[in-house]
Design a protein around this motif. Structure first.
Motif, PDB file in Angstrom:
ATOM      1  N   VAL A 132     -28.663  -3.728  -5.865  1.00 36.89           N
ATOM      2  CA  VAL A 132     -29.182  -3.271  -4.742  1.00 36.89           C
ATOM      3  C   VAL A 132     -29.025  -1.750  -4.847  1.00 36.89           C
ATOM      4  O   VAL A 132     -29.810  -1.190  -4.139  1.00 36.89           O
ATOM      5  CB  VAL A 132     -28.302  -3.919  -3.448  1.00 36.89           C
ATOM      6  CG1 VAL A 132     -28.702  -3.255  -2.168  1.00 36.89           C
ATOM      7  CG2 VAL A 132     -28.597  -5.319  -3.529  1.00 36.89           C
ATOM      8  N   SER A 133     -27.896  -1.357  -5.327  1.00 38.36           N
ATOM      9  CA  SER A 133     -27.644   0.356  -5.404  1.00 38.36           C
ATOM     10  C   SER A 133     -28.704   1.056  -5.881  1.00 38.36           C
ATOM     11  O   SER A 133     -29.250   2.063  -5.736  1.00 38.36           O
ATOM     12  CB  SER A 133     -26.262   0.619  -5.722  1.00 38.36           C
ATOM     13  OG  SER A 133     -25.230   0.284  -4.978  1.00 38.36           O
ATOM     14  N   ALA A 134     -29.146   0.395  -7.084  1.00 39.55           N
ATOM     15  CA  ALA A 134     -30.119   1.055  -8.039  1.00 39.55           C
ATOM     16  C   ALA A 134     -31.482   0.901  -7.422  1.00 39.55           C
ATOM     17  O   ALA A 134     -32.437   1.836  -7.682  1.00 39.55           O
ATOM     18  CB  ALA A 134     -29.944   0.263  -9.420  1.00 39.55           C
ATOM     19  N   VAL A 135     -31.546   0.064  -6.645  1.00 41.98           N
ATOM     20  CA  VAL A 135     -32.942  -0.022  -6.034  1.00 41.98           C
ATOM     21  C   VAL A 135     -33.162   0.785  -5.007  1.00 41.98           C
ATOM     22  O   VAL A 135     -34.229   1.339  -4.801  1.00 41.98           O
ATOM     23  CB  VAL A 135     -33.399  -1.783  -5.315  1.00 41.98           C
ATOM     24  CG1 VAL A 135     -34.568  -1.753  -4.345  1.00 41.98           C
ATOM     25  CG2 VAL A 135     -33.301  -2.866  -6.677  1.00 41.98           C
ATOM     26  N   ILE A 136     -32.075   1.053  -4.238  1.00 39.59           N
ATOM     27  CA  ILE A 136     -32.074   2.304  -3.241  1.00 39.59           C
ATOM     28  C   ILE A 136     -32.331   3.518  -3.700  1.00 39.59           C
ATOM     29  O   ILE A 136     -33.131   4.185  -3.290  1.00 39.59           O
ATOM     30  CB  ILE A 136     -30.818   1.934  -2.429  1.00 39.59           C
ATOM     31  CG1 ILE A 136     -30.658   1.026  -1.771  1.00 39.59           C
ATOM     32  CG2 ILE A 136     -30.273   3.281  -1.596  1.00 39.59           C
ATOM     33  CD1 ILE A 136     -29.136   0.744  -1.103  1.00 39.59           C
ATOM     34  N   CYS A 137     -31.652   3.855  -4.937  1.00 32.03           N
ATOM     35  CA  CYS A 137     -31.883   5.158  -5.841  1.00 32.03           C
ATOM     36  C   CYS A 137     -31.341   5.176  -7.027  1.00 32.03           C
ATOM     37  O   CYS A 137     -30.661   4.232  -7.294  1.00 32.03           O
ATOM     38  CB  CYS A 137     -30.947   6.171  -4.724  1.00 32.03           C
ATOM     39  SG  CYS A 137     -29.275   6.012  -5.061  1.00 32.03           S
ATOM     40  N   LYS A 138     -31.926   5.924  -7.686  1.00 34.47           N
ATOM     41  CA  LYS A 138     -31.334   6.190  -9.272  1.00 34.47           C
ATOM     42  C   LYS A 138     -30.238   6.483  -9.442  1.00 34.47           C
ATOM     43  O   LYS A 138     -29.573   7.318  -8.586  1.00 34.47           O
ATOM     44  CB  LYS A 138     -32.260   6.993  -9.877  1.00 34.47           C
ATOM     45  CG  LYS A 138     -32.183   7.186 -11.387  1.00 34.47           C
ATOM     46  CD  LYS A 138     -32.993   8.057 -12.003  1.00 34.47           C
ATOM     47  CE  LYS A 138     -34.661   7.846 -11.993  1.00 34.47           C
ATOM     48  NZ  LYS A 138     -35.508   8.614 -12.657  1.00 34.47           N
ATOM     49  N   LEU A 139     -29.366   5.610 -10.351  1.00 35.75           N
ATOM     50  CA  LEU A 139     -27.592   5.888 -10.219  1.00 35.75           C
ATOM     51  C   LEU A 139     -27.487   6.539 -11.905  1.00 35.75           C
ATOM     52  O   LEU A 139     -27.490   5.775 -12.902  1.00 35.75           O
ATOM     53  CB  LEU A 139     -27.128   4.576 -10.353  1.00 35.75           C
ATOM     54  CG  LEU A 139     -27.224   3.741  -9.131  1.00 35.75           C
ATOM     55  CD1 LEU A 139     -26.429   2.443  -9.207  1.00 35.75           C
ATOM     56  CD2 LEU A 139     -26.783   4.570  -7.734  1.00 35.75           C
ATOM     57  N   PRO A 140     -27.580   7.989 -11.735  1.00 41.90           N
ATOM     58  CA  PRO A 140     -26.954   8.524 -13.213  1.00 41.90           C
ATOM     59  C   PRO A 140     -25.737   8.086 -13.681  1.00 41.90           C
ATOM     60  O   PRO A 140     -24.796   7.807 -12.716  1.00 41.90           O
ATOM     61  CB  PRO A 140     -27.010  10.306 -12.678  1.00 41.90           C
ATOM     62  CG  PRO A 140     -27.715  10.060 -11.433  1.00 41.90           C
ATOM     63  CD  PRO A 140     -27.742   8.751 -10.669  1.00 41.90           C
TER      64      PRO A 140
ATOM     65  N   VAL B   9     -23.153   0.457  -1.685  1.00 42.11           N
ATOM     66  CA  VAL B   9     -24.394   0.564  -1.148  1.00 42.11           C
ATOM     67  C   VAL B   9     -24.259   1.790  -0.224  1.00 42.11           C
ATOM     68  O   VAL B   9     -25.216   2.426  -0.093  1.00 42.11           O
ATOM     69  CB  VAL B   9     -24.799  -0.813  -0.391  1.00 42.11           C
ATOM     70  CG1 VAL B   9     -26.075  -0.606   0.559  1.00 42.11           C
ATOM     71  CG2 VAL B   9     -24.856  -1.861  -1.325  1.00 42.11           C
ATOM     72  N   SER B  10     -23.215   1.857   0.526  1.00 46.60           N
ATOM     73  CA  SER B  10     -23.054   3.268   1.451  1.00 46.60           C
ATOM     74  C   SER B  10     -23.043   4.530   0.616  1.00 46.60           C
ATOM     75  O   SER B  10     -23.976   5.254   1.061  1.00 46.60           O
ATOM     76  CB  SER B  10     -21.962   3.224   2.363  1.00 46.60           C
ATOM     77  OG  SER B  10     -21.644   4.136   2.860  1.00 46.60           O
ATOM     78  N   ALA B  11     -22.358   4.459  -0.363  1.00 50.27           N
ATOM     79  CA  ALA B  11     -22.578   5.661  -1.266  1.00 50.27           C
ATOM     80  C   ALA B  11     -23.871   5.902  -1.817  1.00 50.27           C
ATOM     81  O   ALA B  11     -24.290   7.147  -1.903  1.00 50.27           O
ATOM     82  CB  ALA B  11     -21.457   5.610  -2.414  1.00 50.27           C
ATOM     83  N   ALA B  12     -24.630   4.789  -2.292  1.00 50.62           N
ATOM     84  CA  ALA B  12     -25.898   4.930  -2.754  1.00 50.62           C
ATOM     85  C   ALA B  12     -26.919   5.278  -1.700  1.00 50.62           C
ATOM     86  O   ALA B  12     -27.719   6.352  -1.897  1.00 50.62           O
ATOM     87  CB  ALA B  12     -26.396   3.678  -3.221  1.00 50.62           C
ATOM     88  N   ARG B  13     -26.934   4.974  -0.198  1.00 49.57           N
ATOM     89  CA  ARG B  13     -27.599   5.337   0.468  1.00 49.57           C
ATOM     90  C   ARG B  13     -27.354   7.021   0.881  1.00 49.57           C
ATOM     91  O   ARG B  13     -28.315   7.642   1.384  1.00 49.57           O
ATOM     92  CB  ARG B  13     -27.573   4.521   1.966  1.00 49.57           C
ATOM     93  CG  ARG B  13     -27.823   3.091   1.845  1.00 49.57           C
ATOM     94  CD  ARG B  13     -27.761   2.378   3.043  1.00 49.57           C
ATOM     95  NE  ARG B  13     -28.280   2.791   4.079  1.00 49.57           N
ATOM     96  CZ  ARG B  13     -28.283   2.544   5.470  1.00 49.57           C
ATOM     97  NH1 ARG B  13     -27.604   1.418   5.695  1.00 49.57           N
ATOM     98  NH2 ARG B  13     -28.848   3.048   6.156  1.00 49.57           N
ATOM     99  N   LYS B  14     -26.191   7.389   0.930  1.00 48.33           N
ATOM    100  CA  LYS B  14     -25.911   8.860   1.079  1.00 48.33           C
ATOM    101  C   LYS B  14     -26.029   9.683  -0.033  1.00 48.33           C
ATOM    102  O   LYS B  14     -25.732  10.860   0.010  1.00 48.33           O
ATOM    103  CB  LYS B  14     -24.324   8.950   1.832  1.00 48.33           C
ATOM    104  CG  LYS B  14     -24.029   8.136   2.819  1.00 48.33           C
ATOM    105  CD  LYS B  14     -22.625   8.350   3.144  1.00 48.33           C
ATOM    106  CE  LYS B  14     -22.250   7.316   4.421  1.00 48.33           C
ATOM    107  NZ  LYS B  14     -20.471   7.489   4.701  1.00 48.33           N
TER     108      LYS B  14
END
Length: 356
Positions: free
Chosen positions: A92-100, A257-262
């Motif tokens: 879910v986090s990767a779908v929200i934004c790219k995770l380096p 998820v909260s960290a990814a959104r921010k």
């Protein structure tokens, strides 16, 4: 089946999950606050206090399960949580934004996660149980890994981390005008944050959080056992792999998820990898030691789920070696599809193929 009792245990299960999640929040807030009062750097707090706090639900379920002789819940909770952490939370986090993914994580943390995931399966497969001495090996490996992590962070990033901590403390106490909140919940949150400056309050919420985690774990184990055996007539391990694993992974889910959104992607990936390492070494080792001479039972469900968790860790490793050195949206979608396929397999297997 008594419908009233079934509803009661479902309610108790939900209450247990709430206690686990909020208890972990209070424990992390209190322990991290005390550590800051002792002038411990923010990074060290993250890799020790916060890591243990987000793994507190799994730890509590493990200890309670070991004392009650429910070893199936322990193994299912460990492997199920690791599968949920990667396929669901990281997906879910990767779908929200790219995770380096940092270089040190790619060449040290992820290979280490793959190795210990394989070791967990090997230990459990031969003999069908984790002996207490195997659990002790896992605990020693966890201590060595944590020692290495802290030593590396202290040696390489001490100046930057201390500066970041000083800036955060200065910003928190810059003497600026404090706006008084208007709503009830805003006032409640404001008061809670103000009290976190008091050492006595930090000690109180740490102890309260710990009590909530232990009490919540007791409710989760008891309710899951009743629901599995009485309501659905399915093995306890399957409930541990699904319902219990999801419930104990809620702190990681909320954090990542909260960290990814921010946009704070470092927390999203580091939280999951660190939590999975803690689940295998700390939680698995603690479970085996607490089970004593009887050992921690490793069933067919545990073996299969252990292999899936191993595959999940390999999938992360393979996903972050492209040009961007990050886990992208396509990888996140693949992880979510893998989770769906895995749970379809679990239920089809139990209700139709009966391979276990």
């Amino acid at each position: 089946m008594n419908v009233g009792m079934a509803i009661l245990y479902v309610v108790l299960l939900l209450v247990g999950f709430v206690l686990l999640v909020k208890g972990a929040d209070f424990f992390v807030d209190g322990a991290a606050g005390i550590a800051k009062k002792l002038r411990v750097s923010s990074f060290i707090i993250g890799v020790t206090v916060v890591a243990l706090g987000t793994s507190a639900p799994e730890m509590a379920v493990t200890v309670i399960g070991a004392i009650g002789g429910e070893s199936g819940i322990i193994v299912g909770n460990i492997t199920g949580s690791n599968i949920m952490n990667i396929f669901l939370i990281l997906g879910v986090s990767a779908v929200i934004c790219k995770l380096p993914v940092e270089k040190s994580t790619r060449i040290i943390d992820l290979p280490f996660l793959i190795i210990i995931s394989a070791l967990f399966v090997i230990f459990g497969y031969f003999g069908g149980t984790f002996a207490w001495w195997e659990g002790l090996i896992l605990l020693l490996l966890y201590c060595a890994f944590m020692g290495y992590t802290i030593m590396l962070a202290t040696k390489q990033k001490k100046a930057q981390l201390e500066q970041a901590t000083a800036v955060s403390i200065t910003d928190a106490n810059d003497g600026g005008e404090i706006q008084t909140p208007s709503g009830f919940f805003e006032k409640l949150k404001f008061g809670y944050e103000r009290l976190q400056n008091k050492v006595w309050f930090l000690i109180v919420i740490t102890l309260v959080g710990l009590g909530m985690v232990v009490g919540g774990a007791e409710l989760v184990v008891m309710s899951a056992k009743y629901i599995a055996e009485t309501v659905f007539k399915i093995p306890t391990e399957i409930v541990a792999l699904t319902v219990v694993a999801f419930g104990t992974s809620l702190p990681e889910l909320v954090t990542s998820v909260s960290a990814a959104r921010k946009g704070d992607v470092g927390i999203a990936t580091g939280n999951i990898i660190g939590s999975n390492i803690a689940n295998i070494l700390l939680i698995g080792g603690l479970g085996a030691v607490c089970c004593g001479s009887s050992g921690l039972l490793f069933t067919t469900e545990g073996f299969i789920s252990g292999l899936v968790a191993l595959f999940a860790s390999v999938l992360i490793f393979a996903s972050c070696w492209g040009k961007s050195k990050s886990i992208g949206r396509i990888a996140g979608i693949i992880m979510l599809l893998c989770l769906a396929a895995y749970y379809v397999f679990i239920f089809l297997n139990f209700y139709i193929f009966n391979l276990y």
